[in-house]
Design an enzyme around this catalytic site. Sequence first.
Site, PDB file in Angstrom:
ATOM      1  CE1 TYR A   1      -5.603 -42.125  91.604  1.00 38.33           C
ATOM      2  CE2 TYR A   1      -6.732 -41.144  93.495  1.00 38.33           C
ATOM      3  CZ  TYR A   1      -6.117 -42.240  92.886  1.00 38.33           C
ATOM      4  OH  TYR A   1      -6.025 -43.425  93.561  1.00 38.33           O
TER       5      TYR A   1
ATOM      6  CD  GLU B   1      -4.178 -40.202  86.696  1.00 40.54           C
ATOM      7  OE1 GLU B   1      -4.290 -39.342  85.810  1.00 40.54           O
ATOM      8  OE2 GLU B   1      -4.115 -39.923  87.920  1.00 40.54           O
TER       9      GLU B   1
ATOM     10  CE  LYS C   1     -11.533 -36.946  91.157  1.00 38.27           C
ATOM     11  NZ  LYS C   1     -11.281 -38.140  90.287  1.00 38.27           N
TER      12      LYS C   1
ATOM     13  CG  ASP D   1     -12.314 -40.421  87.327  1.00 34.87           C
ATOM     14  OD1 ASP D   1     -12.800 -39.289  87.358  1.00 34.87           O
ATOM     15  OD2 ASP D   1     -12.254 -41.155  88.322  1.00 34.87           O
TER      16      ASP D   1
ATOM     17  NE  ARG E   1     -11.803 -39.493  97.158  1.00 35.73           N
ATOM     18  CZ  ARG E   1     -11.614 -39.952  95.932  1.00 35.73           C
ATOM     19  NH1 ARG E   1     -10.912 -41.056  95.738  1.00 35.73           N
ATOM     20  NH2 ARG E   1     -12.124 -39.300  94.891  1.00 35.73           N
TER      21      ARG E   1
ATOM     22  CG  HIS F   1      -8.373 -39.508  86.192  1.00 37.01           C
ATOM     23  ND1 HIS F   1      -8.063 -40.832  85.945  1.00 37.01           N
ATOM     24  CD2 HIS F   1      -8.625 -39.412  87.517  1.00 37.01           C
ATOM     25  CE1 HIS F   1      -8.131 -41.512  87.077  1.00 37.01           C
ATOM     26  NE2 HIS F   1      -8.460 -40.679  88.047  1.00 37.01           N
TER      27      HIS F   1
END
Length: 369
Positions: free
Chosen positions: A94, A118, A75, A270, A15, A96
Site C-alpha cells: 500500500y 490500492e 504499509k 489514508d 501485519r 496512498h
Amino acid sequence: MKIGVPKEIKVHEYRVGLVPAGVRELVAAGHRVLVQTGAGGGIGFDDAHYRAAGAEIAPTAEDVFASAELLVKVKEPQLAECRMLRPEQTLFTYLHLAADREQAEALMASGATAIAYETVTATDGSLPLLTPMSEVAGRMSVQVGAHCLQKANGGFGVLLGGVPGVAPAKVVILGGGVSGTHAAEMAVGLRADVTVVDRSVKRLRELSAIFGNGLKTAYSTAHAIEEAVRDADLVIGAVLIAGAAAPKLVTRAMVAAMKPGAVLVDIAIDQGGCFETSRPTTHADPTFTVDGVIHYCVTNMPGAVPRTSTFALTNATLPYVKALADLGWRQAAARDAGLASGLNVHGGQVTHPAVASALGLNFRAFRAA
C-alpha cells in the site's frame, strides 16, 4: 527471483507481507524468500514457521532491502525504508501517495519501481487488493465508534442499538462502497438507526434491496450531508476515489454544529480524509477532539486486528506476488492491465494520473511493454 519481506515499522503495525503458506508457494515455484526476523510475530508466526515453509531469515531490515529484487510489504514505506530502496528493485505494498507528498518524493528519489495495492484493478473496475482491508476497516469503524461513544471515553454516552423504550443511536455512513457496506452491516446488526449517503442512485437501490427497512438511504448533496451529520451520534467517512485524495464532504462548520460527544470515524484518512477537521492519528493515540466532537483517524485501522487482516490481504495479494516473481514487473504488467494500473512510481517519476494530479506533480504515462 529473490523476494524480501521486511518487518513493518509503522506505529502498532503488526501485519506482514507474506504468511508462511505464501512463502511455501513461492519457494515451490523456484523463488527465494528472505524474511526479516520477527516479521510475523504479531500474527502468531515465529521464524521457525517461516523456515519450515522454506524462507531464509534475515537479522535486519537492511539485510532484506540490500538483497531483495521484489519487496513485499503491507504499509507504505517509512522514509528510512525509502532510503534503502534502489533503482533495480520493485516495491509492492500500500502506498496512498495522494496524501503523502514526502513519501512520493522519497520513492521518486530512490529510483525504484513502486506498485500500489490500492490502485490495482480487476476486470470489472473493482479494487481487489484494497477490498479486503476496506472490509476490515468498515467493520472496525462501528466497533471503534461504539467504543468512542461511551461516556468514559469522552462520547455522548449512548448505546448504538438502544434498548426497548430508548431510541438507538443515529449512525450516518458517507459512501456505500465496500467499507460503507460493511460498516452498515455491522451497525444494522447492532440495531442502530443507520443512514447511508451516496451519490449513486443505483448503489442506494442495491443497499435498500440488501438491508430492507433496516437501512435508510440518502442521495449525496451538501444539504443532505449537513442535515444528516447535524443529528448524528456517529458519522463514518467511507468515501474513496482510487489513487486520488478523498473529497472533504464534512466541513468544519458542519462539525461545529454537531452535538458534543458525537464521534467521527474517518476510514478515508489514508487518502487525506473526508472530514475537513481530520488529521492522521495512530493506534497509540487514536483520537482527538474538535468542537467537542471526537475524531478517530487512524491511518492503519486494520493493523489493530493483524491476524485477520494479514490473512485477508495475503489471500488477495499472493497471485500478484507470484506473477511479479515469475515474470518480472514489466512482463507481469504487460499481461495484466489491472496490475499495470497499480504502477505509481517508476524511474523517478509518478506514473499514475490521479496521484500526480493530487500532488501537483508531473505525470509520466508508462507502457509496461
